[in-house]
Design a protein around this motif. Structure first.
Motif, PDB file in Angstrom:
ATOM      1  N   LYS A 133      97.287 109.086  83.290  1.00 22.81           N
ATOM      2  CA  LYS A 133      96.998 110.270  82.247  1.00 22.81           C
ATOM      3  C   LYS A 133      96.024 109.358  81.180  1.00 22.81           C
ATOM      4  O   LYS A 133      95.413 110.288  80.420  1.00 22.81           O
ATOM      5  CB  LYS A 133      98.029 110.793  81.817  1.00 22.81           C
ATOM      6  CG  LYS A 133      98.670 111.733  82.814  1.00 22.81           C
ATOM      7  CD  LYS A 133      99.452 112.579  82.130  1.00 22.81           C
ATOM      8  CE  LYS A 133     100.354 113.651  83.083  1.00 22.81           C
ATOM      9  NZ  LYS A 133     100.097 113.623  84.424  1.00 22.81           N
ATOM     10  N   LEU A 134      96.066 108.058  81.118  1.00 15.05           N
ATOM     11  CA  LEU A 134      95.585 107.339  79.946  1.00 15.05           C
ATOM     12  C   LEU A 134      93.763 107.176  80.322  1.00 15.05           C
ATOM     13  O   LEU A 134      93.750 106.834  81.464  1.00 15.05           O
ATOM     14  CB  LEU A 134      96.042 106.251  79.542  1.00 15.05           C
ATOM     15  CG  LEU A 134      97.613 106.341  79.259  1.00 15.05           C
ATOM     16  CD1 LEU A 134      98.235 104.949  79.164  1.00 15.05           C
ATOM     17  CD2 LEU A 134      97.689 106.958  77.889  1.00 15.05           C
ATOM     18  N   ARG A 135      93.070 107.317  79.273  1.00 12.22           N
ATOM     19  CA  ARG A 135      91.666 107.263  79.648  1.00 12.22           C
ATOM     20  C   ARG A 135      91.071 106.324  78.397  1.00 12.22           C
ATOM     21  O   ARG A 135      90.439 106.851  77.634  1.00 12.22           O
ATOM     22  CB  ARG A 135      90.968 108.325  79.700  1.00 12.22           C
ATOM     23  CG  ARG A 135      91.385 109.385  80.478  1.00 12.22           C
ATOM     24  CD  ARG A 135      90.856 109.041  81.922  1.00 12.22           C
ATOM     25  NE  ARG A 135      91.860 109.936  83.038  1.00 12.22           N
ATOM     26  CZ  ARG A 135      92.207 109.547  84.141  1.00 12.22           C
ATOM     27  NH1 ARG A 135      92.822 108.121  83.965  1.00 12.22           N
ATOM     28  NH2 ARG A 135      92.845 110.142  84.749  1.00 12.22           N
ATOM     29  N   ALA A 136      91.303 105.116  78.754  1.00 11.38           N
ATOM     30  CA  ALA A 136      90.726 103.947  77.877  1.00 11.38           C
ATOM     31  C   ALA A 136      89.403 103.445  78.572  1.00 11.38           C
ATOM     32  O   ALA A 136      89.428 103.000  79.524  1.00 11.38           O
ATOM     33  CB  ALA A 136      91.579 102.836  77.419  1.00 11.38           C
ATOM     34  N   SER A 141      88.977  97.931  76.670  1.00 11.56           N
ATOM     35  CA  SER A 141      90.340  98.247  76.283  1.00 11.56           C
ATOM     36  C   SER A 141      91.354  98.774  77.530  1.00 11.56           C
ATOM     37  O   SER A 141      92.709  98.473  77.499  1.00 11.56           O
ATOM     38  CB  SER A 141      90.048  99.658  75.516  1.00 11.56           C
ATOM     39  OG  SER A 141      89.341 100.524  76.114  1.00 11.56           O
ATOM     40  N   ALA A 142      90.633  99.036  78.410  1.00 12.47           N
ATOM     41  CA  ALA A 142      91.597  99.530  79.593  1.00 12.47           C
ATOM     42  C   ALA A 142      92.175  98.246  80.341  1.00 12.47           C
ATOM     43  O   ALA A 142      93.362  98.295  80.461  1.00 12.47           O
ATOM     44  CB  ALA A 142      90.614 100.104  80.776  1.00 12.47           C
ATOM     45  N   GLN A 143      91.709  96.971  80.533  1.00 15.47           N
ATOM     46  CA  GLN A 143      92.087  95.990  81.009  1.00 15.47           C
ATOM     47  C   GLN A 143      93.178  95.297  79.899  1.00 15.47           C
ATOM     48  O   GLN A 143      94.206  94.933  80.140  1.00 15.47           O
ATOM     49  CB  GLN A 143      91.154  94.775  80.998  1.00 15.47           C
ATOM     50  CG  GLN A 143      91.610  93.626  81.838  1.00 15.47           C
ATOM     51  CD  GLN A 143      90.447  92.699  82.168  1.00 15.47           C
ATOM     52  OE1 GLN A 143      89.156  92.972  81.546  1.00 15.47           O
ATOM     53  NE2 GLN A 143      90.758  91.866  83.143  1.00 15.47           N
ATOM     54  N   SER A 146      96.372  97.726  79.892  1.00 12.24           N
ATOM     55  CA  SER A 146      97.044  97.347  81.244  1.00 12.24           C
ATOM     56  C   SER A 146      97.943  96.081  81.107  1.00 12.24           C
ATOM     57  O   SER A 146      98.900  96.123  81.462  1.00 12.24           O
ATOM     58  CB  SER A 146      95.869  97.340  82.237  1.00 12.24           C
ATOM     59  OG  SER A 146      96.766  96.861  83.622  1.00 12.24           O
ATOM     60  N   VAL A 147      97.235  95.049  80.454  1.00 14.09           N
ATOM     61  CA  VAL A 147      98.109  93.952  80.252  1.00 14.09           C
ATOM     62  C   VAL A 147      99.385  94.015  79.581  1.00 14.09           C
ATOM     63  O   VAL A 147     100.495  93.663  79.797  1.00 14.09           O
ATOM     64  CB  VAL A 147      97.289  92.582  79.915  1.00 14.09           C
ATOM     65  CG1 VAL A 147      98.160  91.504  79.263  1.00 14.09           C
ATOM     66  CG2 VAL A 147      96.380  92.161  80.772  1.00 14.09           C
TER      67      VAL A 147
END
Length: 185
Positions: A133-136, A141-143, A146-147
């Motif tokens: 549901k997250l939309r970075a 930012s997404a990577q 995720s880390v």
């Protein structure tokens, strides 16, 4: 000895094309005259039936590009046929480079255990962290997130004082500063 399996993708050029052609020819001729090993599984669940056939072949010295893979001892193919009532079946083949001699059951165990770990992690990230549901999408930012989520999931899985799931541990860490600073780290 662990099994090193490397999924073979189209970006491997001639090697990928050779392996695909080899398995296509072998399947068309029902492996007549071709030294191989095979193993089959049938799994039922979630309203579907999935038949998997695993093949391994040990003769790799004539494949173009095989010399670049020092530990290459065999090649493998997984054919998955998934059927669900009311839907057309799907057929998929995946190809692998293997560091083991031609042993289809061992190959099958390695492939399935990899996907078991992968699926478990994705389930934890989806349920415990609502990752789907997250939309970075700004920059990295997404990577980066995720880390951080992977790190948090690993810490929460190792924490053993609270007898609850990842989602509950995450909530507890957010509500109780003592829990999040002393018990987890």
């Amino acid at each position: 000895m662990s099994t090193l399996q490397l999924p073979l993708k189209g970006n491997q050029g001639d090697l990928y094309n050779d392996v695909v052609q080899l398995f296509d020819h072998a399947c068309q001729t029902q492996f007549q005259g071709i030294e191989h090993d095979s193993y089959q599984t049938v799994e039922k669940g979630h309203g579907r039936i999935e038949h998997r056939t695993y093949w391994t072949m040990g003769q790799t010295d004539y494949l173009l590009g095989a010399e670049r893979w020092a530990q290459l001892k065999s090649i493998g193919c997984v054919e998955s046929c998934r059927r669900q009532p009311g839907h057309p079946g799907t057929l998929q083949r995946r190809y692998y480079l293997l560091s083991i001699e031609s042993d289809a059951q061992r190959f099958a165990d390695a492939v399935r255990s990899h996907w078991g770990i992968e699926n478990q992690l994705h389930w934890i990230l989806d349920v415990g962290f609502r990752e789907d549901k997250l939309r970075a999408c700004q920059g990295c930012s997404a990577q980066n997130l995720s880390v951080i989520r992977h790190l948090a999931a690993n810490l929460l899985q190792q924490e053993s004082t609270a007898k609850c799931g990842i989602k509950a541990k995450r909530l507890k860490a957010g509500w109780d500063d003592n829990y999040s600073t002393t018990d987890i780290c």
